[in-house]
Design an enzyme around this catalytic site. Structure first.
Site, PDB file in Angstrom:
ATOM      1  N   HIS A   1      -6.596   0.416   1.461  1.00 22.75           N
ATOM      2  CA  HIS A   1      -5.217   0.833   1.173  1.00 22.75           C
ATOM      3  C   HIS A   1      -5.168   2.122   0.351  1.00 22.75           C
ATOM      4  O   HIS A   1      -5.993   2.330  -0.538  1.00 22.75           O
ATOM      5  CB  HIS A   1      -4.458  -0.287   0.458  1.00 22.75           C
ATOM      6  CG  HIS A   1      -4.048  -1.390   1.389  1.00 22.75           C
ATOM      7  ND1 HIS A   1      -3.745  -2.665   0.961  1.00 22.75           N
ATOM      8  CD2 HIS A   1      -3.885  -1.391   2.741  1.00 22.75           C
ATOM      9  CE1 HIS A   1      -3.415  -3.409   2.016  1.00 22.75           C
ATOM     10  NE2 HIS A   1      -3.498  -2.662   3.103  1.00 22.75           N
TER      11      HIS A   1
ATOM     12  N   ASP B   1      -7.400  -6.086  -4.597  1.00 18.23           N
ATOM     13  CA  ASP B   1      -6.132  -6.802  -4.406  1.00 18.23           C
ATOM     14  C   ASP B   1      -6.354  -8.201  -3.828  1.00 18.23           C
ATOM     15  O   ASP B   1      -5.440  -8.788  -3.263  1.00 18.23           O
ATOM     16  CB  ASP B   1      -5.205  -6.019  -3.464  1.00 18.23           C
ATOM     17  CG  ASP B   1      -4.670  -4.752  -4.110  1.00 18.23           C
ATOM     18  OD1 ASP B   1      -4.959  -4.501  -5.299  1.00 18.23           O
ATOM     19  OD2 ASP B   1      -3.956  -4.000  -3.408  1.00 18.23           O
TER      20      ASP B   1
ATOM     21  N   HIS C   1     -11.027  -1.896  -0.787  1.00 16.69           N
ATOM     22  CA  HIS C   1     -10.392  -1.988   0.539  1.00 16.69           C
ATOM     23  C   HIS C   1      -9.736  -0.658   0.860  1.00 16.69           C
ATOM     24  O   HIS C   1      -9.730   0.248   0.033  1.00 16.69           O
ATOM     25  CB  HIS C   1      -9.408  -3.160   0.627  1.00 16.69           C
ATOM     26  CG  HIS C   1      -8.217  -3.078  -0.271  1.00 16.69           C
ATOM     27  ND1 HIS C   1      -8.302  -3.103  -1.647  1.00 16.69           N
ATOM     28  CD2 HIS C   1      -6.880  -2.986   0.003  1.00 16.69           C
ATOM     29  CE1 HIS C   1      -7.084  -3.033  -2.172  1.00 16.69           C
ATOM     30  NE2 HIS C   1      -6.202  -2.951  -1.194  1.00 16.69           N
TER      31      HIS C   1
ATOM     32  N   ASP D   1      -3.465   3.225  -2.034  1.00 21.85           N
ATOM     33  CA  ASP D   1      -3.401   3.216  -3.498  1.00 21.85           C
ATOM     34  C   ASP D   1      -4.748   2.839  -4.126  1.00 21.85           C
ATOM     35  O   ASP D   1      -4.850   2.716  -5.351  1.00 21.85           O
ATOM     36  CB  ASP D   1      -2.278   2.303  -4.002  1.00 21.85           C
ATOM     37  CG  ASP D   1      -2.448   0.857  -3.590  1.00 21.85           C
ATOM     38  OD1 ASP D   1      -2.768   0.586  -2.418  1.00 21.85           O
ATOM     39  OD2 ASP D   1      -2.262  -0.030  -4.455  1.00 21.85           O
ATOM     40  N   HIS D   2      -5.786   2.653  -3.295  1.00 24.62           N
ATOM     41  CA  HIS D   2      -7.133   2.365  -3.808  1.00 24.62           C
ATOM     42  C   HIS D   2      -8.144   3.440  -3.423  1.00 24.62           C
ATOM     43  O   HIS D   2      -9.223   3.506  -4.002  1.00 24.62           O
ATOM     44  CB  HIS D   2      -7.594   0.978  -3.330  1.00 24.62           C
ATOM     45  CG  HIS D   2      -6.695  -0.099  -3.849  1.00 24.62           C
ATOM     46  ND1 HIS D   2      -7.034  -0.920  -4.902  1.00 24.62           N
ATOM     47  CD2 HIS D   2      -5.425  -0.441  -3.501  1.00 24.62           C
ATOM     48  CE1 HIS D   2      -6.011  -1.727  -5.169  1.00 24.62           C
ATOM     49  NE2 HIS D   2      -5.020  -1.453  -4.332  1.00 24.62           N
TER      50      HIS D   2
ATOM     51  N   HIS E   1      -6.298 -10.237   2.142  1.00 19.81           N
ATOM     52  CA  HIS E   1      -5.391  -9.114   1.887  1.00 19.81           C
ATOM     53  C   HIS E   1      -5.589  -8.078   2.990  1.00 19.81           C
ATOM     54  O   HIS E   1      -4.630  -7.612   3.603  1.00 19.81           O
ATOM     55  CB  HIS E   1      -5.690  -8.538   0.515  1.00 19.81           C
ATOM     56  CG  HIS E   1      -4.834  -7.368   0.120  1.00 19.81           C
ATOM     57  ND1 HIS E   1      -3.475  -7.448  -0.036  1.00 19.81           N
ATOM     58  CD2 HIS E   1      -5.165  -6.073  -0.150  1.00 19.81           C
ATOM     59  CE1 HIS E   1      -3.004  -6.248  -0.380  1.00 19.81           C
ATOM     60  NE2 HIS E   1      -4.001  -5.404  -0.456  1.00 19.81           N
TER      61      HIS E   1
ATOM     62  N   HIS F   1      -4.179  -4.429  -9.912  1.00 21.42           N
ATOM     63  CA  HIS F   1      -2.808  -4.093 -10.327  1.00 21.42           C
ATOM     64  C   HIS F   1      -2.394  -4.895 -11.553  1.00 21.42           C
ATOM     65  O   HIS F   1      -2.772  -6.057 -11.693  1.00 21.42           O
ATOM     66  CB  HIS F   1      -1.790  -4.432  -9.218  1.00 21.42           C
ATOM     67  CG  HIS F   1      -1.867  -3.552  -8.013  1.00 21.42           C
ATOM     68  ND1 HIS F   1      -1.084  -2.433  -7.847  1.00 21.42           N
ATOM     69  CD2 HIS F   1      -2.633  -3.637  -6.903  1.00 21.42           C
ATOM     70  CE1 HIS F   1      -1.363  -1.866  -6.677  1.00 21.42           C
ATOM     71  NE2 HIS F   1      -2.304  -2.583  -6.076  1.00 21.42           N
TER      72      HIS F   1
HETATM   73 FE    FE Z   1      -3.136  -2.188  -4.088  1.00 18.98          FE
HETATM   74 ZN    ZN Z   2      -4.080  -3.304  -1.230  1.00 17.69          ZN
END
Ligand code: FE
Ligand code: ZN
Length: 257
Positions: A56, A130, A54, A58-59, A113, A169
């Protein structure tokens, strides 16, 4: 296919997938480039592919730097994430497959998400980002409880029981504590919590989990459990106890846990 877990940032996981036939590699969700590059060098493999679950940050945080180093990289994401995943080159739509080296895989669209969230499936390994965490699920940023319920139960939950689920995570300990708070009589949860505590104390990670373990311990896949329904009813007396309404209340409880 060999799978290497690469811890990134605070508690993110990227995963390096290596095709044993060709030495080509794909990386799932490179949060940052440096630890991924280290692992590629250490394993002496050729990075050809990024698989983003996805959009985001942090990915996808490592996409740009990796693309600069490997200009031929194919970067996969859902078609609807066009413009949100940096350097995306492949725009997945239902039925498309994913190839790198001699490997081929498929994907499941998992809105909840985010609207473009996907799970990648290669044989008995799946990469859930996530959407599904061990004993939990992602927050609902761009989807409804009903969508997330279906993504977990009708899509990911339909994979074979022994499928290994690699998630985004390291939240497992907190998730299991929440799971116990709504289903204290479930000994599979308390046993797994003890196992995970020992694992984490030794410096190891709790990824991957399996479909069968999630069906036993993940409250978001246990909306028909009578104990969970009783917990939901006690904090939300108006709940009609349909699976999706149980899910909605569970997610609200987890948001403030
Ligand atoms: Fe994440
Ligand atoms: Zn995420």
């Amino acid at each position: 296919m060999e799978i290497i877990t690469i811890p990134c940032l605070q508690d993110n996981f990227a995963y390096l997938l290596i095709c044993p036939k060709t030495g080509d590699a794909a990386v799932v969700d490179p949060s940052e480039a440096i630890p991924v590059k280290k692992e590629i060098k250490h394993r002496n493999v050729k990075l050809t592919t990024i698989l983003n679950t996805h959009h985001h940050w942090d990915h996808v945080g490592g996409n740009k730097e990796l693309k600069a180093d490997y200009p031929e990289l194919k970067i996969y994401g859902h078609a609807s994430d066009r413009g949100r995943i940096p350097e995306q080159t492949e725009f997945l739509e239902d039925g498309d497959d994913i190839r790198f080296g001699g490997q081929s895989g498929s994907f499941l669209h998992n809105p909840g998400h985010t609207s473009g969230a996907i799970t990648y499936v290669f044989g008995k390994s799946a990469f859930t980002g996530d959407t599904l965490f061990a004993a939990g699920c992602g927050r609902l940023f761009e989807g409804t409880p009903a969508q997330m319920h279906d993504s977990l139960n009708q899509r990911i939950g339909q994979l074979p029981d022994q499928t290994e689920l690699y998630f985004g995570h390291e939240y497992t300990e907190t998730n299991l504590r929440f799971a116990l708070s709504v289903e204290s009589g479930n000994t599979e949860i308390s046993n797994k919590l003890a196992d995970v505590k020992a694992l984490r104390a030794s410096g190891a990670f709790s990824t991957p989990t399996t479909i069968v373990e999630e069906k036993q311990t993940n409250p978001f896949m246990r909306c028909t459990s009578s104990e969970i329904q009783a917990s939901v009813k006690s904090s939300d007396p108006g709940n009609d106890l349909s699976e999706k309404e149980v899910f909605r209340t569970l997610r609200e409880l987890k948001d403030v846990f």
